[in-house]
Design a protein around this motif. Structure first.
Motif, PDB file in Angstrom:
ATOM      1  N   ARG A  87      19.514  73.031  70.724  1.00 39.53           N
ATOM      2  CA  ARG A  87      20.057  72.793  69.253  1.00 39.53           C
ATOM      3  C   ARG A  87      21.820  73.667  69.234  1.00 39.53           C
ATOM      4  O   ARG A  87      21.871  74.421  69.400  1.00 39.53           O
ATOM      5  CB  ARG A  87      19.448  73.563  67.964  1.00 39.53           C
ATOM      6  N   PHE A  88      22.833  72.906  68.151  1.00 38.92           N
ATOM      7  CA  PHE A  88      24.163  73.545  68.711  1.00 38.92           C
ATOM      8  C   PHE A  88      24.525  73.482  67.649  1.00 38.92           C
ATOM      9  O   PHE A  88      24.193  72.570  66.793  1.00 38.92           O
ATOM     10  CB  PHE A  88      24.674  73.164  69.611  1.00 38.92           C
ATOM     11  N   SER A  89      24.849  74.384  67.143  1.00 35.97           N
ATOM     12  CA  SER A  89      25.673  74.601  65.332  1.00 35.97           C
ATOM     13  C   SER A  89      27.003  74.195  65.393  1.00 35.97           C
ATOM     14  O   SER A  89      27.676  75.097  65.782  1.00 35.97           O
ATOM     15  CB  SER A  89      25.688  75.685  64.320  1.00 35.97           C
ATOM     16  N   GLY A  90      27.545  74.038  64.257  1.00 39.07           N
ATOM     17  CA  GLY A  90      28.807  73.819  63.598  1.00 39.07           C
ATOM     18  C   GLY A  90      29.488  73.282  62.370  1.00 39.07           C
ATOM     19  O   GLY A  90      30.192  73.736  61.684  1.00 39.07           O
ATOM     20  N   ALA A  91      28.291  71.964  62.178  1.00 40.69           N
ATOM     21  CA  ALA A  91      28.834  71.198  61.275  1.00 40.69           C
ATOM     22  C   ALA A  91      27.831  70.641  60.761  1.00 40.69           C
ATOM     23  O   ALA A  91      26.575  71.056  60.424  1.00 40.69           O
ATOM     24  CB  ALA A  91      30.451  70.244  61.040  1.00 40.69           C
ATOM     25  N   GLN A 143      33.229  79.313  69.505  1.00 41.49           N
ATOM     26  CA  GLN A 143      32.408  79.978  69.731  1.00 41.49           C
ATOM     27  C   GLN A 143      30.712  78.199  69.763  1.00 41.49           C
ATOM     28  O   GLN A 143      30.927  77.790  68.682  1.00 41.49           O
ATOM     29  CB  GLN A 143      31.575  80.608  68.906  1.00 41.49           C
ATOM     30  N   LEU A 144      30.117  78.219  70.597  1.00 44.99           N
ATOM     31  CA  LEU A 144      29.263  77.406  70.114  1.00 44.99           C
ATOM     32  C   LEU A 144      27.663  78.375  70.500  1.00 44.99           C
ATOM     33  O   LEU A 144      27.607  79.111  71.766  1.00 44.99           O
ATOM     34  CB  LEU A 144      29.374  76.476  71.604  1.00 44.99           C
ATOM     35  N   VAL A 145      27.336  77.550  69.493  1.00 47.30           N
ATOM     36  CA  VAL A 145      25.485  78.493  69.684  1.00 47.30           C
ATOM     37  C   VAL A 145      24.146  77.865  70.470  1.00 47.30           C
ATOM     38  O   VAL A 145      24.866  77.067  69.360  1.00 47.30           O
ATOM     39  CB  VAL A 145      25.361  78.996  68.289  1.00 47.30           C
ATOM     40  N   LEU A 146      23.792  77.841  71.077  1.00 47.87           N
ATOM     41  CA  LEU A 146      23.376  76.962  71.385  1.00 47.87           C
ATOM     42  C   LEU A 146      21.247  77.990  71.310  1.00 47.87           C
ATOM     43  O   LEU A 146      21.063  79.377  71.669  1.00 47.87           O
ATOM     44  CB  LEU A 146      22.921  76.998  73.412  1.00 47.87           C
ATOM     45  N   GLU A 147      20.041  77.004  70.860  1.00 47.30           N
ATOM     46  CA  GLU A 147      18.879  77.572  71.170  1.00 47.30           C
ATOM     47  C   GLU A 147      18.516  76.706  71.747  1.00 47.30           C
ATOM     48  O   GLU A 147      17.861  75.001  71.351  1.00 47.30           O
ATOM     49  CB  GLU A 147      19.003  77.635  69.481  1.00 47.30           C
ATOM     50  N   GLY A 207      30.300  73.673  86.616  1.00 47.58           N
ATOM     51  CA  GLY A 207      31.770  74.893  87.596  1.00 47.58           C
ATOM     52  C   GLY A 207      30.827  76.147  87.287  1.00 47.58           C
ATOM     53  O   GLY A 207      29.786  76.218  87.915  1.00 47.58           O
ATOM     54  N   PRO A 208      31.366  77.242  86.998  1.00 50.62           N
ATOM     55  CA  PRO A 208      30.474  78.264  87.210  1.00 50.62           C
ATOM     56  C   PRO A 208      29.008  78.732  86.195  1.00 50.62           C
ATOM     57  O   PRO A 208      29.514  78.224  84.726  1.00 50.62           O
ATOM     58  CB  PRO A 208      31.505  79.496  86.335  1.00 50.62           C
ATOM     59  N   LYS A 209      28.414  78.865  87.043  1.00 55.24           N
ATOM     60  CA  LYS A 209      26.851  78.908  85.997  1.00 55.24           C
ATOM     61  C   LYS A 209      26.917  80.336  84.851  1.00 55.24           C
ATOM     62  O   LYS A 209      26.932  81.358  85.969  1.00 55.24           O
ATOM     63  CB  LYS A 209      25.676  78.868  87.282  1.00 55.24           C
ATOM     64  N   ILE A 210      26.374  79.836  84.374  1.00 52.73           N
ATOM     65  CA  ILE A 210      26.012  80.730  82.845  1.00 52.73           C
ATOM     66  C   ILE A 210      24.529  81.547  82.971  1.00 52.73           C
ATOM     67  O   ILE A 210      24.729  82.641  82.925  1.00 52.73           O
ATOM     68  CB  ILE A 210      26.575  80.292  81.903  1.00 52.73           C
ATOM     69  N   ASP A 211      24.066  80.271  83.562  1.00 55.51           N
ATOM     70  CA  ASP A 211      22.334  81.152  83.303  1.00 55.51           C
ATOM     71  C   ASP A 211      21.984  79.447  83.630  1.00 55.51           C
ATOM     72  O   ASP A 211      22.077  78.613  83.200  1.00 55.51           O
ATOM     73  CB  ASP A 211      21.827  81.100  81.310  1.00 55.51           C
ATOM     74  N   GLU A 231      18.143  82.146  72.875  1.00 52.08           N
ATOM     75  CA  GLU A 231      19.505  81.447  72.021  1.00 52.08           C
ATOM     76  C   GLU A 231      20.999  82.133  72.696  1.00 52.08           C
ATOM     77  O   GLU A 231      20.377  83.517  73.055  1.00 52.08           O
ATOM     78  CB  GLU A 231      19.622  82.160  70.728  1.00 52.08           C
ATOM     79  N   TYR A 232      21.834  81.296  73.116  1.00 52.30           N
ATOM     80  CA  TYR A 232      23.434  81.802  73.486  1.00 52.30           C
ATOM     81  C   TYR A 232      24.517  81.622  72.865  1.00 52.30           C
ATOM     82  O   TYR A 232      23.754  80.233  71.406  1.00 52.30           O
ATOM     83  CB  TYR A 232      23.417  80.652  75.110  1.00 52.30           C
ATOM     84  N   VAL A 233      25.122  82.386  72.659  1.00 51.19           N
ATOM     85  CA  VAL A 233      26.236  82.459  72.065  1.00 51.19           C
ATOM     86  C   VAL A 233      27.230  82.441  73.521  1.00 51.19           C
ATOM     87  O   VAL A 233      27.568  83.309  73.787  1.00 51.19           O
ATOM     88  CB  VAL A 233      26.517  83.688  70.297  1.00 51.19           C
TER      89      VAL A 233
END
Length: 879
Positions: A23-27, A819-823, A852-856, A866-868
């Motif tokens: 899930r990603f949030s914004g609108a 910002q992107l919020v991922l759950e 490219g560069p891995k975050i997780d 959850e990722y912010v």
């Protein structure tokens, strides 16, 4: 046990049958992805795009609509919010579809194109075009039917090109006919009021029928309906039937139509020329066939008469035979007879097949038979079938007054990649035949034999190999009869769609500066670019290549130095030569035939059914999902024994690969059906929820086995020994799969076998046009993602031995945000990260994987996280 997951190599995430979501949030946008299926049909070999002169320009909405708004409405000239139509042939669709235009003459059917009559004269007078597009209504649910009646002008034939059908019945494997729905183009039938009646909309067994749940045809399926006698100039109506007999949510089709001139210079013209229809024909038992409407008479006087005074559309420059509806698909279960009657002016009947394309492997039901006489009870001269007749094969008859050519078709089932035959008929006197024979250096010896030899006045010879008679074989200079400084040409003539794999295993060319040579070329008329050289390869004396040179040494001179090659064609002759033409010539020039020599092997390969061969390999091939048949067989190295036995030493591990590359929005399935194990190999296949592995006592390279990998060489499955108890076994993948058959080597415990034994197996593949991953670009600021098969009960829907290999990647491209919020969450916590995982990283178009560069990396045992993420000047991707 249901094997619904496959172990993924590290760094290559897959997905299982559990539920995972992002899930990603914004609108305010919420979306999800659904699984659907469609199939690309095989390509027919010859077709002409009906719409080739009217392609939409850049920015144009469709064929008849330039813009969705900005022009006056047809129902209110003061309203400027309606669609703008193309100047030539476009008319506004009216109040029901204010933002669309249609073809003038059909604009009243823009929103509901069903049960309509298309008249060539009216359409051409209103739109300036005698062709256009037809499609099913936008909301047609079964049971339902639509008919489309075509009324051509005299001198026209009705042509329909079908590009898409959806939810339209299926093929019954018992009757080999369509059930639940069908589409047919039939000869124009009318009811009492001039319109097709209900009785006429039923299934017509004698006509070609199309059905399927989700089919895309490119090139399209081409259908024709003709008049009984094209030279009469009479018009013949036709009706396209689209009928759904079962409950469906939305059944669809898309097709183009054309009123095509019968005298066109294109292949779309009527190809049956110079014939007179006969009212009588006879069955095999001698009884009269009163229902036959495909019996024709060709007489010498008709083929040689002066027609210069006739209108162009009725001129018959030569007599020509053709299958019904050519170049479209011919109807099923049809018998056509072509009786050829020679007069007193000529001595020979010459029949030249210029096109021959019948379904391979169906010679009992789809064939052309030629008889010496008036009926099929007279002596059979030749039977042709499959892709069975090379271009321009000629049959010559001297003395016979009557020749009967009989064409028969059986049931027609997908893949439909065939469309019949065309043969030119000539009546030739003896003087003309002799002059032509002298000019071509051909002296009447039979063509098509396995090793025909024709010797000309200069001592040169021609030796021909036909793909319809042998698919592979050996070639040798020992079979040639040459004098000093003489030459011979070997001609390889494959079937349509064939390419040639050629391997010179040994050769010895003595003499100075190319006094002896081997030149491989193609006919100049097949070249696409003016001035292009037709020479593929050339080897000049002095040079020698021994069999051992194929196994690691280059070709050499007698003193051990590097052999000479023609400077314009630098190719390693120790590698198999792939020639992407169906006709190839090998010219051998011998300075001293007692010394100069060569040996080799060849194989014709049909690129549709056998895949595209890989250059410089003996048995690797590729099946691209965009152009290959939707379903096909995968053959093991047992089908390549001749080529492999000549080119590979027993001490070297033999590997043959089959690469399946699904196109965008496709997935691919490999099914292993059966295998014949080698009793000498002590190897066991073990399968569990993580996949299948090979357990071997010793080196796997010395053991016969099958590997299924991805394009990154990550092993998806390994099979060896006797694994028949696991079959059939399927692997479904959203990415490319490679099946590698490894024959092992004899360097280990099986030293120096008498002959290489082959690990045989049978397998099949299928491409599915299904969006398993959904759109890759996520532009919505709010929404959710679900992994493929997350809502699929794989254990009940798929067979017991089914594995999934899913490789999906998405990147987020919403409106500018910081910002992107991922759950990310899953209920599938019973497996580990080797089964499936999701990698989060920075989107980088400059890397091969775009990640490219891995975050997780999210693993199923985490269950929820959850990722912010900061999205300033970067985009986030999930794989």
């Amino acid at each position: 046990m249901v094997r619904d997951l496959v172990r993924m190599p590290k760094g290559l995430p897959g997905v299982g049958a559990g539920s995972q979501s992002v899930r990603f949030s914004g609108a305010l946008v919420l979306f999800q992805y659904c699984l659907y299926s469609l199939r690309t049909a095989d390509a027919q070999f010859a077709w002409t795009n009906i719409q080739q002169e009217r392609q939409p320009i850049e920015g144009q909405v469709d064929l008849w609509t330039e813009a969705e708004s900005g022009c006056s409405c047809s129902y209110d000239v003061l309203d400027q919010s309606c669609a703008c139509c193309v100047p030539q042939g476009g008319c506004h669709c009216g109040a029901k579809s204010p933002h669309r235009c249609g073809q003038c003459g059909l604009e009243q059917f823009c929103d509901n194109m069903c049960n309509i009559t298309l008249t060539s004269r009216d359409l051409e007078s209103r739109s300036g075009q005698a062709y256009g597009e037809i499609k099913s209504p936008s909301a047609l649910s079964g049971p339902a039917f639509c008919w489309y009646r075509f009324i051509p002008e005299p001198g026209q034939r009705v042509e329909v090109q079908v590009y898409r059908i959806k939810r339209l019945g299926k093929i019954d494997p018992q009757s080999m006919s369509c059930v639940g729905g069908f589409m047919q183009l039939i000869s124009g039938l009318r009811g009492q009021e001039g319109l097709p009646s209900g009785n006429h909309l039923k299934y017509h067994p004698s006509e070609l029928s199309i059905c399927g749940q989700n089919e895309r045809y490119f090139p399209p399926l081409v259908l024709f309906q003709d008049v009984k006698d094209a030279s009469s100039g009479e018009a013949n109506e036709a009706t396209l039937i689209f009928r759904v007999d079962e409950v469906t949510s939305r059944s669809q089709f898309l097709a183009h139509y054309s009123f095509t001139p019968i005298d066109s210079l294109e292949d779309t013209a009527v190809q049956l020329r110079g014939a007179t229809p006969l009212t009588r024909s006879f069955n095999d038992d001698g009884t009269e066939n009163t229902a036959n409407d495909c019996t024709w008479l060709f007489e010498e006087e008709s083929c040689q008469k002066d027609e210069s005074s006739l209108p162009n559309r009725f001129r018959l420059p030569e007599c020509q035979l053709a299958s019904p509806a050519y170049p479209g698909v011919y109807p099923p279960n049809r018998r056509c007879q072509y009786l050829i009657r020679r007069g007193q002016k000529s001595s020979f009947i010459r029949l030249t097949f210029t096109h021959f394309n019948l379904p391979p492997g169906q010679c009992q039901t789809h064939y052309v038979a030629v008889y010496r006489g008036r009926t099929n009870r007279d002596p059979l001269y030749q039977k042709l079938c499959g892709y069975g007749t090379p271009q321009s094969q000629t049959l010559l008859f001297k003395g016979e007054e009557n020749i009967l050519v009989e064409f028969r078709s059986g049931d027609i089932v997908p893949p439909i990649n065939f469309n019949g035959f065309v043969a030119k008929l000539e009546f030739v006197d003896e003087a003309a035949q002799e002059a032509e024979r002298m000019q071509n250096n051909q002296y009447g010896l039979p063509r098509g034999a396995s090793k025909p030899k024709l010797t000309g006045q200069s001592g040169s010879c021609i030796q021909e190999y036909y793909g319809n008679q042998t698919r592979s074989g050996r070639i040798s200079s020992n079979d040639l009869q040459l004098s000093d400084n003489d030459e011979c040409t070997l001609v390889f003539k494959g079937n349509p769609g064939d390419v040639l794999v050629l391997q010179l295993t040994t050769f010895k060319l003595r003499g100075k500066s190319c006094e002896a040579s081997i030149t491989i070329s193609v006919p100049t008329q097949l070249l696409r670019h003016p001035g292009e050289s037709n020479i593929i390869d050339k080897i000049c004396s002095p040079v020698t290549q021994r069999l051992n040179d194929l196994h690691g040494r280059g070709h050499q001179n007698e003193d051990g130095s590097e052999g000479r090659k023609d400077h314009e064609h630098q190719r390693d002759p120790t590698q198999p030569l792939l020639v992407n033409f169906s006709t190839v010539m090998l010219n051998f020039r011998a300075h001293r035939p007692s010394i100069d020599r060569f040996d080799g092997v060849f194989k014709f390969q049909h690129v549709l059914s056998e895949g595209f061969p890989t250059a410089n390999t003996s048995c690797d091939r590729v099946f691209p999902g965009r152009t290959s048949p939707a379903n096909g067989a995968i053959f093991g190295p047992q089908n390549w024994n001749l080529l492999l036995s000549e080119t590979m030493p027993n001490s070297k591990a033999l590997k043959c690969s089959t690469t399946l590359i699904p196109a965008e929005s496709q997935s691919v399935t490999i099914m292993l059906k059966s295998s014949t194990p080698d009793d000498r190999d002590l190897c066991e296949t073990q399968c569990d929820y993580q996949g299948c592995r090979c357990l071997v006592d010793g080196s796997l390279d010395e053991t016969k086995h099958i590997l299924i990998t991805d394009i990154f060489n990550g092993v998806i499955g390994c099979f060896c020994g006797d694994f028949s108890h696991l079959l059939p076994l399927s692997i479904i993948s959203s990415a490319s799969l490679i099946l590698v058959s490894n024959e092992g080597s004899s360097s280990g415990r099986h030293r120096k076998p008498k002959r290489r034994s082959t690990f045989s197996y049978t397998a099949s593949y299928s491409f599915h046009n299904e969006e398993t991953c959904g759109p890759r670009r996520i532009a919505s600021p709010l929404g959710s993602l679900e992994s493929p098969l997350s809502h699929t009960n794989a254990q009940s829907y798929f067979p017991s031995s089914t594995y999934f290999h899913q490789h999906c990647q998405w990147f987020f491209d919403p409106p500018p945000a910081r910002q992107l919020v991922l759950e990310i969450s899953t209920t599938d916590n019973a497996v580990d990260c080797n089964i499936w995982n999701a990698t989060i990283g920075i989107w980088d178009v400059d890397t091969p994987t775009k990640l490219g560069p891995k975050i997780d990396r999210f693993c199923p045992e985490i269950m929820s996280k959850e990722y912010v993420l900061d999205t300033t000047n970067k985009k986030i991707a999930i794989r």
